[in-house]
Design an enzyme around this catalytic site. Sequence first.
Site, PDB file in Angstrom:
ATOM      1  N   SER A  83     -56.092 -18.984  50.980  1.00 55.16           N
ATOM      2  CA  SER A  83     -56.940 -18.481  51.836  1.00 55.16           C
ATOM      3  C   SER A  83     -58.683 -18.854  51.624  1.00 55.16           C
ATOM      4  O   SER A  83     -58.843 -18.429  50.675  1.00 55.16           O
ATOM      5  CB  SER A  83     -56.812 -17.025  52.126  1.00 55.16           C
ATOM      6  OG  SER A  83     -57.876 -16.425  52.587  1.00 55.16           O
ATOM      7  N   HIS A 116     -55.266 -21.515  55.167  1.00 56.85           N
ATOM      8  CA  HIS A 116     -55.227 -20.219  55.737  1.00 56.85           C
ATOM      9  C   HIS A 116     -56.626 -19.786  56.171  1.00 56.85           C
ATOM     10  O   HIS A 116     -57.640 -19.491  55.358  1.00 56.85           O
ATOM     11  CB  HIS A 116     -54.506 -19.061  55.006  1.00 56.85           C
ATOM     12  CG  HIS A 116     -54.177 -17.589  55.541  1.00 56.85           C
ATOM     13  ND1 HIS A 116     -53.184 -17.453  56.148  1.00 56.85           N
ATOM     14  CD2 HIS A 116     -55.118 -16.456  55.417  1.00 56.85           C
ATOM     15  CE1 HIS A 116     -53.086 -16.317  56.543  1.00 56.85           C
ATOM     16  NE2 HIS A 116     -54.276 -15.618  56.177  1.00 56.85           N
ATOM     17  N   ASP A 151     -59.106 -16.766  57.706  1.00 57.08           N
ATOM     18  CA  ASP A 151     -58.898 -15.456  58.081  1.00 57.08           C
ATOM     19  C   ASP A 151     -60.152 -15.093  59.027  1.00 57.08           C
ATOM     20  O   ASP A 151     -61.298 -15.252  58.545  1.00 57.08           O
ATOM     21  CB  ASP A 151     -59.073 -14.542  56.904  1.00 57.08           C
ATOM     22  CG  ASP A 151     -57.819 -14.555  56.139  1.00 57.08           C
ATOM     23  OD1 ASP A 151     -56.749 -14.300  56.678  1.00 57.08           O
ATOM     24  OD2 ASP A 151     -57.959 -14.966  54.828  1.00 57.08           O
ATOM     25  N   MET A 182     -62.205 -12.390  61.103  1.00 59.31           N
ATOM     26  CA  MET A 182     -62.416 -10.889  61.310  1.00 59.31           C
ATOM     27  C   MET A 182     -63.417 -10.849  62.336  1.00 59.31           C
ATOM     28  O   MET A 182     -64.587 -11.339  62.111  1.00 59.31           O
ATOM     29  CB  MET A 182     -62.547 -10.321  59.973  1.00 59.31           C
ATOM     30  CG  MET A 182     -61.704 -10.639  59.235  1.00 59.31           C
ATOM     31  SD  MET A 182     -62.049 -10.041  57.209  1.00 59.31           S
ATOM     32  CE  MET A 182     -60.429 -10.534  56.486  1.00 59.31           C
ATOM     33  N   HIS A 230     -55.296 -16.731  61.255  1.00 59.86           N
ATOM     34  CA  HIS A 230     -55.115 -15.564  61.020  1.00 59.86           C
ATOM     35  C   HIS A 230     -55.807 -14.654  61.823  1.00 59.86           C
ATOM     36  O   HIS A 230     -57.095 -14.419  61.339  1.00 59.86           O
ATOM     37  CB  HIS A 230     -54.810 -15.095  59.671  1.00 59.86           C
ATOM     38  CG  HIS A 230     -54.463 -13.488  59.380  1.00 59.86           C
ATOM     39  ND1 HIS A 230     -54.352 -12.927  58.171  1.00 59.86           N
ATOM     40  CD2 HIS A 230     -54.157 -12.716  60.285  1.00 59.86           C
ATOM     41  CE1 HIS A 230     -54.037 -11.607  58.568  1.00 59.86           C
ATOM     42  NE2 HIS A 230     -53.761 -11.402  59.718  1.00 59.86           N
ATOM     43  N   MET A 281     -57.744 -11.421  63.171  1.00 58.79           N
ATOM     44  CA  MET A 281     -57.522 -10.201  62.970  1.00 58.79           C
ATOM     45  C   MET A 281     -58.882  -9.463  63.767  1.00 58.79           C
ATOM     46  O   MET A 281     -60.077  -9.302  63.381  1.00 58.79           O
ATOM     47  CB  MET A 281     -58.038  -9.634  61.560  1.00 58.79           C
ATOM     48  CG  MET A 281     -57.023 -10.030  60.394  1.00 58.79           C
ATOM     49  SD  MET A 281     -57.400 -10.128  58.687  1.00 58.79           S
ATOM     50  CE  MET A 281     -57.773 -11.848  58.804  1.00 58.79           C
ATOM     51  N   MET A 313     -48.205  -8.330  56.129  1.00 55.01           N
ATOM     52  CA  MET A 313     -49.513  -8.127  55.329  1.00 55.01           C
ATOM     53  C   MET A 313     -48.995  -7.413  54.132  1.00 55.01           C
ATOM     54  O   MET A 313     -48.212  -6.265  54.244  1.00 55.01           O
ATOM     55  CB  MET A 313     -50.450  -7.453  56.274  1.00 55.01           C
ATOM     56  CG  MET A 313     -51.098  -8.184  57.364  1.00 55.01           C
ATOM     57  SD  MET A 313     -52.006  -9.727  56.660  1.00 55.01           S
ATOM     58  CE  MET A 313     -53.139  -8.990  55.430  1.00 55.01           C
ATOM     59  N   ASP A 361     -49.326 -12.005  52.707  1.00 52.96           N
ATOM     60  CA  ASP A 361     -50.725 -12.143  52.247  1.00 52.96           C
ATOM     61  C   ASP A 361     -51.649 -10.752  51.916  1.00 52.96           C
ATOM     62  O   ASP A 361     -51.230  -9.720  52.545  1.00 52.96           O
ATOM     63  CB  ASP A 361     -51.192 -12.569  53.915  1.00 52.96           C
ATOM     64  CG  ASP A 361     -52.704 -12.732  54.174  1.00 52.96           C
ATOM     65  OD1 ASP A 361     -53.427 -12.699  53.002  1.00 52.96           O
ATOM     66  OD2 ASP A 361     -53.185 -12.883  55.145  1.00 52.96           O
TER      67      ASP A 361
HETATM   68  C1  DX5 Z   1     -56.648 -10.092  54.316  1.00 51.01           C
HETATM   69  C2  DX5 Z   1     -56.732 -11.593  54.495  1.00 51.01           C
HETATM   70  C3  DX5 Z   1     -56.095 -12.251  53.212  1.00 51.01           C
HETATM   71  C4  DX5 Z   1     -56.932 -12.311  52.170  1.00 51.01           C
HETATM   72  C5  DX5 Z   1     -56.142 -12.320  51.013  1.00 51.01           C
HETATM   73  O1  DX5 Z   1     -57.162  -9.382  55.271  1.00 51.01           O
HETATM   74  O2  DX5 Z   1     -55.710 -11.786  55.616  1.00 51.01           O
HETATM   75  O3  DX5 Z   1     -55.660 -13.554  53.799  1.00 51.01           O
HETATM   76  O4  DX5 Z   1     -58.051 -13.088  52.177  1.00 51.01           O
HETATM   77  O5  DX5 Z   1     -56.677 -12.339  49.803  1.00 51.01           O
HETATM   78  P1  DX5 Z   1     -56.282 -12.083  48.323  1.00 51.01           P
HETATM   79  O6  DX5 Z   1     -55.426 -13.312  48.125  1.00 51.01           O
HETATM   80  O7  DX5 Z   1     -57.617 -12.093  47.619  1.00 51.01           O
HETATM   81  O8  DX5 Z   1     -55.916 -10.863  48.423  1.00 51.01           O
HETATM   82 ZN    ZN Z   2     -54.691 -13.652  56.106  1.00 52.13          ZN
END
Ligand code: DX5
Ligand code: ZN
Length: 224
Positions: free
Chosen positions: A11, A36, A38, A40, A69, A71, A140, A178
Amino acid sequence: MKNRRIKLAPSILSADFSRLGDEVSEVAKAGADYIHVDVMDGHFVPNISVGPLVVRSLRPVTSLHVETHLMISDPDLFLEEFAQAGSDSILVHWEGNNNLHRTLQRIRALGKRPGVVINPATPAAVLEEVLTDVEQVLVMTVNPGFGSQQFLRTTLPKIRRVRRMMDRIRPGCDLEVDGGIDAVTAPLAVAAGANVLVAGTAIFGAGDDVAAAMEKLRAAVTEG
Ligand code: DX5
Ligand code: ZN
């Protein structure tokens, strides 16, 4: 425990954004399977990260499969943009989506691989009716929004339930986890049935050597 090839999906949330292209090239060289991303929006989760622009910038840097991903509160508004930016998979949350089936069909119509994500408080059972419409389920293992959180072991029985459901009605579907994945927690998730591991902190936050960090993760989930 498994007999499945385990895929690693670094990620970029924990990468050094001042040298993002290099970070991605390094994990690719070290054998990453997916990248990956993320996304947000500050509404669906209490944090803001990156958008389609970053996917677009990464596209010429890597031939790896880029999974996005989402969010964000209204993913339907941005599917086309992420598809055009170069996402290969688009993962949307079950939570807050009143028309999930339609969203998944749209992703497929855009020529992308659809995936559904469930939060820690969401039961596996909600997947039953959408499993045949997705190529990937993401469970998750932390509450979404931030990197570096602690893996929630209470999600392990759910991962097992999802794997059983997949074996029954959708074999071949990827089961990804994740959040808080490291050399200690990865084997637990894999033993429960996960075959794709997202890791941010364990790969990009482990010092300079991402290749060694990935090797450590891989070794942790490889038998004998
Ligand atoms: C959290 C994200 C993850 C996150 C994982 O909301 O979806 O992808 O970056 O990070 P680590 O591996 O640091 O828990
Ligand atoms: Zn993620």
